[in-house]
Design a protein around this motif. Structure first.
Motif, PDB file in Angstrom:
ATOM      1  N   ALA A 299      -4.620   4.879   1.012  1.00 33.07           N
ATOM      2  CA  ALA A 299      -3.814   6.070   0.757  1.00 33.07           C
ATOM      3  C   ALA A 299      -4.661   7.335   0.773  1.00 33.07           C
ATOM      4  CB  ALA A 299      -3.100   5.931  -0.591  1.00 33.07           C
ATOM      5  N   GLY A 300      -5.892   7.232   0.254  1.00 37.32           N
ATOM      6  CA  GLY A 300      -6.766   8.398   0.220  1.00 37.32           C
ATOM      7  C   GLY A 300      -7.232   8.853   1.581  1.00 37.32           C
ATOM      8  N   LEU A 301      -6.991   8.058   2.617  1.00 43.76           N
ATOM      9  CA  LEU A 301      -7.305   8.470   3.985  1.00 43.76           C
ATOM     10  C   LEU A 301      -6.083   9.020   4.697  1.00 43.76           C
ATOM     11  CD1 LEU A 301      -9.442   5.376   5.091  1.00 43.76           C
ATOM     12  CD2 LEU A 301     -10.303   7.646   4.523  1.00 43.76           C
ATOM     13  N   MET A 302      -4.905   8.686   4.183  1.00 34.94           N
ATOM     14  CA  MET A 302      -3.676   8.978   4.924  1.00 34.94           C
ATOM     15  C   MET A 302      -2.991  10.272   4.482  1.00 34.94           C
ATOM     16  SD  MET A 302      -3.879   6.634   6.990  1.00 34.94           S
ATOM     17  CE  MET A 302      -4.764   5.098   7.168  1.00 34.94           C
TER      18      MET A 302
ATOM     19  N   HIS B 281      -8.481   1.218  -7.894  1.00 36.00           N
ATOM     20  CA  HIS B 281      -8.366   2.630  -8.237  1.00 36.00           C
ATOM     21  C   HIS B 281      -8.579   2.854  -9.735  1.00 36.00           C
ATOM     22  CE1 HIS B 281      -7.319   6.765  -7.593  1.00 36.00           C
ATOM     23  NE2 HIS B 281      -6.435   6.718  -8.575  1.00 36.00           N
ATOM     24  N   ASP B 282      -8.413   1.809 -10.523  1.00 37.68           N
ATOM     25  CA  ASP B 282      -8.590   1.899 -11.973  1.00 37.68           C
ATOM     26  C   ASP B 282      -9.998   1.478 -12.374  1.00 37.68           C
ATOM     27  OD1 ASP B 282      -6.910   2.985 -13.794  1.00 37.68           O
ATOM     28  OD2 ASP B 282      -5.738   1.191 -14.176  1.00 37.68           O
TER      29      ASP B 282
ATOM     30  N   ARG C 249      -3.244   1.344  -8.109  1.00 39.72           N
ATOM     31  CA  ARG C 249      -1.972   1.987  -7.777  1.00 39.72           C
ATOM     32  C   ARG C 249      -1.775   2.207  -6.290  1.00 39.72           C
ATOM     33  NH1 ARG C 249      -2.680   6.154 -10.682  1.00 39.72           N
ATOM     34  NH2 ARG C 249      -2.933   7.798  -9.144  1.00 39.72           N
ATOM     35  N   TYR C 250      -2.812   2.653  -5.598  1.00 37.22           N
ATOM     36  CA  TYR C 250      -2.636   2.993  -4.190  1.00 37.22           C
ATOM     37  C   TYR C 250      -2.466   1.770  -3.302  1.00 37.22           C
ATOM     38  CZ  TYR C 250      -4.123   7.650  -5.657  1.00 37.22           C
ATOM     39  OH  TYR C 250      -4.224   8.857  -6.274  1.00 37.22           O
ATOM     40  N   ARG C 251      -2.957   0.620  -3.763  1.00 36.90           N
ATOM     41  CA  ARG C 251      -2.759  -0.614  -2.990  1.00 36.90           C
ATOM     42  C   ARG C 251      -1.575  -1.423  -3.506  1.00 36.90           C
ATOM     43  NH1 ARG C 251      -8.716  -1.092  -3.763  1.00 36.90           N
ATOM     44  NH2 ARG C 251      -9.708  -0.063  -1.990  1.00 36.90           N
ATOM     45  N   GLY C 252      -0.908  -0.895  -4.516  1.00 34.87           N
ATOM     46  CA  GLY C 252       0.304  -1.542  -5.005  1.00 34.87           C
ATOM     47  C   GLY C 252       0.056  -2.800  -5.806  1.00 34.87           C
TER      48      GLY C 252
ATOM     49  N   PRO D  26       0.805  -1.227   0.000  1.00 32.74           N
ATOM     50  CA  PRO D  26       0.000   0.000   0.000  1.00 32.74           C
ATOM     51  C   PRO D  26       0.831   1.268   0.000  1.00 32.74           C
ATOM     52  CG  PRO D  26      -0.002  -1.021   2.171  1.00 32.74           C
ATOM     53  CD  PRO D  26       0.673  -1.987   1.255  1.00 32.74           C
ATOM     54  N   LYS D  27       0.305   2.294  -0.666  1.00 31.53           N
ATOM     55  CA  LYS D  27       0.941   3.608  -0.687  1.00 31.53           C
ATOM     56  C   LYS D  27       0.396   4.455   0.462  1.00 31.53           C
ATOM     57  CE  LYS D  27       3.090   2.705  -4.596  1.00 31.53           C
ATOM     58  NZ  LYS D  27       2.695   1.304  -4.748  1.00 31.53           N
TER      59      LYS D  27
END
Length: 774
Positions: free
Chosen positions: A266-269, A662-663, A675-678, A23-24
């Motif tokens: 990532a969108g929460l962090m 995310h896609d 992308r955000y979860r890798g 995760p990002k």
């Protein structure tokens, strides 16, 4: 041959070269800009697409076809008022690629069904109406007149109007939605399932019974000037990326943010604002001040634990933590609620929530002396079996704090599709009120049906039982959006006729009734010319703002017609002289549609004038003004008593929640990178806690099959890849629609009857290649 076609959940795409990097911690920034523009370039429309991007979500432009997050009232960015997924949605709308009659002649339905959802969606825009005859293998062209005659013949041959189902997606405009429900009612049925039945019906059910309105109570400006924002069961980085700009602004103005979710998204962090130089080049903004890694369905225990801790603080400093004046003036049931809380133990609740007592105390401390609090949620709550109760518990929390009906405070269900709220306002509802029906009768002079119709789940059951025989979908990808994929597929195949009004090819076109029609329509970004004049439609965003939307792009085909014309021509063909409504008038004049909406629906007074104002207008919202009018109470909101659920898993069972990548937006797959979860190059993955993997003997990258046994039926989703991820123990997460096959049609949310897609008990076994039939 075609009847053996199976949907994607049982036809796994080949496993690609999965790349998992973990995760990002930061969302957006330069990668989001690159991703947004790359899709426009990939569709081969650099000038057509880029020009449209700068008009999308701007005043006087067209509304984004993806999420319902509101546009700023005033300070809209000249750089571009859109997010990465909005750009991807536009790219697929604005593409110059076309799906023509020649394409269908060259590709049978069975051939197309063997493609992945991603591949199907990339074929381009539908260019002309198509028809599948009984026993056919290929769609073939049909004229618009013949298509409407085919629909009329099937509808008029039904023994009862209730044998027809009229589905609506959130893309449909206010004008079309109003006419669509009007046609269904004049035809004689309230069978109007819609996408709300799968995403936020739970919100409407919980809020209507407590605060008197099934909508949120905040505006975008409230986010800019508040003290605490609680985000629970929602991932703004993927589901509503423009929400992060509002969070960033609130954060800069002093707000604290509490994030509650099983996954550390990532969108929460953190957030790098692509509209600002500092956001692109700098380190970004840390969004969440506190992250609570709640278990799947542990939210009720978490909320009650926080309320108990707040009550303890209130007893130490009376009147400082709870808003006692608000409670006395605006609520009922407070003392009973407090007695209920006293029956719970904080340590036990912490265990049920999967969150330490220390973190719960930290959350309570952040809330204790603040009263300007906004609570936001998404489908992480609404798709739990006790989702209605959990949202009522959120209402309890804001009532204790007096955090509603004042600036910088209130409730915010983060809606999905861009006009899903507007559909419901326009009476797309299987359960219209008697007051609404009385008004239609008064205005139009016909007696509308009074009995409730089918929601999504009940429509699937009725179609499967052959109680419904014609299915008409105004937009959407019904098969991929719904639960119990094989059961739903069979329900669709049992229809005499299935009709889909669509802009692009999707899997629902490939699993069809005995006969089928695909009716191509204009998109939001397309010019809509009626009698030589460019038209505009209107939509309602998730915060109750009604605004105009006017496309600017030349349609890819001269055989497309707008959704309003589709409804009116269907009504004329079906109802003929027995109709009391002048459908020709509404087909050719959108202002006349808005004038009649004004007569039928409160809040739309002077509609045609106000919708032409830049930025549109707010609909009335009594709860936003601090007035709570329910069926049971006048100007008082009730505290409710809600039980903490007990989840029991067998030793080899796990709880599974579905999510999107995310896609992806809803069922539309833009690419193969989360992308955000890798995660890159693969969608058939299952996220697991490393401790669970070790105990079960699964290695990272192991191929497994997933099983569900609800209703005594074995449901299987084959060939998934195990990916270690920081999720709570005994919890797993997968992507939809790939695992919708595991969700029983009977696994629903209490009261709202929504599919409980965030609460699915599964078993995981090492993959075994199925034995080929001899």
């Amino acid at each position: 041959m075609e009847k053996n076609n199976v949907p994607s959940a049982e036809n796994p795409e080949k496993l690609l070269h999965l790349k998992a990097t973990g995760p990002k911690k930061i969302a957006a920034g330069i990668p989001a800009v690159v991703a947004a523009l790359s899709d426009v370039m990939e569709e081969g429309i650099p000038f057509r697409g880029t020009g449209a991007l700068f008009v999308m979500n701007q005043k006087g432009g067209f509304d984004c076809p993806s999420c319902a997050w509101p546009d700023p009232d005033d300070d809209r960015s000249i750089v571009g008022e859109y997010c990465e997924n909005g750009a991807k949605a536009l790219a697929e709308e604005a593409t110059s690629k076309k799906v023509t009659a020649e394409f269908f002649a060259q590709n049978s339905v069975i051939d197309l069904a063997n493609l992945t959802d991603f591949e199907i969606g990339k074929k381009g825009r539908l260019a002309e109406p198509m028809y599948m005859p009984k026993g056919g293998t290929h769609y073939q062209p049909i004229s618009w007149d013949d298509a409407f005659k085919k629909i009329a013949d099937h509808l008029n041959a039904l023994e009862s109007p209730h044998e027809a189902v009229f589905y609506t997606s959130g893309r449909t405009s206010n004008e079309t939605s109003f006419l669509y429900q009007l046609f269904a009612k004049e035809f004689g049925t309230n069978n109007m399932p819609d996408c709300s039945n799968m995403c936020h019906e739970t919100s409407g059910t919980a809020l209507s019974s407590t605060i008197g309105i099934g909508k949120g109570t905040v505006t975008l400006n409230d986010f800019y000037d508040t003290d605490v924002i609680v985000i629970i069961g929602h991932n703004p980085g993927t589901n509503a990326p423009r929400m992060m700009s509002a969070l960033e602004k609130g954060k800069k103005n002093g707000a604290k943010i509490i994030a509650i979710n099983p996954l550390p998204e990532a969108g929460l962090m953190g957030f790098k604002n692509p509209q600002e130089i500092g956001g692109v080049l700098g380190n970004g903004v840390q969004l969440a001040d506190l992250y609570l890694p709640v278990k799947i369905n542990g939210d009720m225990a978490l909320l009650k634990a926080i309320e108990i801790l707040l009550h303890e603080a209130e007893q130490k400093t009376p009147g400082k933590v709870f808003d006692q004046q608000f409670i006395a003036d605006k609520t009922v049931g407070y003392h009973e609620f407090i007695e209920h809380l006293k029956g719970h133990d904080i340590e036990s609740l912490a265990v049920d929530a999967g969150v330490s007592v220390e973190l719960l105390r930290e959350a309570a401390a952040m809330l204790s002396h603040k009263h300007r609090i906004i609570v936001c949620w998404g489908m992480g709550l609404t798709q739990q079996p006790n989702g209605v109760d959990m949202l009522r518990e959120i209402v309890n929390l804001v009532l204790l704090k007096g955090s509603i009906g004042k600036p910088g405070a209130g409730l915010c269900p983060v809606r999905g599709h861009s006009n899903v709220q507007g559909n419901r306002t326009m009476m797309i509802n299987e359960k219209p009120t008697q007051k609404q029906l009385d008004r239609l009768k008064e205005v139009f002079g016909f007696e509308p049906p009074r009995e409730h119709g089918y929601d999504v789940v009940n429509a699937i059951r009725a179609m499967h039982a052959r109680k419904a025989k014609v299915f008409f979908a105004m937009g959407g990808n019904f098969l991929s959006a719904t639960p119990d994929t094989l059961f739903t597929a069979e329900a669709l195949r049992r229809q005499r006729l299935t009709v889909h009004v669509s802009t692009k090819l999707n899997r629902s076109h490939l699993v069809h009734g005995e006969e089928a029609l695909i009716l191509p329509t204009l998109s939001r970004s397309d010019k809509d010319i009626v009698n030589g004049e460019a038209q505009f439609i209107s939509t309602e965003n998730s915060m109750g703002v009604v605004q105009s939307s006017k496309g600017i792009l030349q349609p890819v085909s001269d055989k497309l017609i707008n959704e309003t014309h589709i409804v009116c021509r269907m009504a004329i063909a079906t109802l003929g002289s027995r109709s009391v409504i002048d459908w020709n008038r509404y087909a050719n004049n959108y202002d006349d549609i808005r004038n009649i909406i004004e007569q039928c629906i409160p809040g739309f007074e002077n509609y045609n004038v106000r919708v032409r104002e830049k930025g549109g207008f707010y609909l009335p919202n009594a709860a936003r003004d601090g007035k709570f009018i329910t069926d049971e109470f006048i100007d008082r909101a009730p505290f409710t008593i809600n039980k903490v659920p007990v989840t029991i898993l067998a030793d080899d069972e796990y709880m599974m929640a579905t999510t999107r990548t995310h896609d992806q937006f809803n069922t539309t797959i833009y690419g193969l990178e989360d992308r955000y979860r890798g995660i890159k190059n693969e969608r058939r993955v299952i996220f697991m806690n490393q401790k669970d993997m070790d105990k079960a003997g699964f290695a990272s990258g192991e191929k497994v099959d997933l099983f569900n046994f609800n209703d005594g039926i074995e449901r299987v989703a084959r060939l998934f890849v195990v990916v270690p991820y920081p999720v709570p123990e005994r919890n797993t997460v997968t992507y939809f629609p790939e695992t919708n096959v595991l969700i029983s049609v009977n696994n629903v949310v209490g009261e709202s009857n929504m599919p409980a897609a965030k609460y699915v008990k599964i078993k995981i076994r090492k993959h075994v290649q199925p034995v080929a039939a001899v």
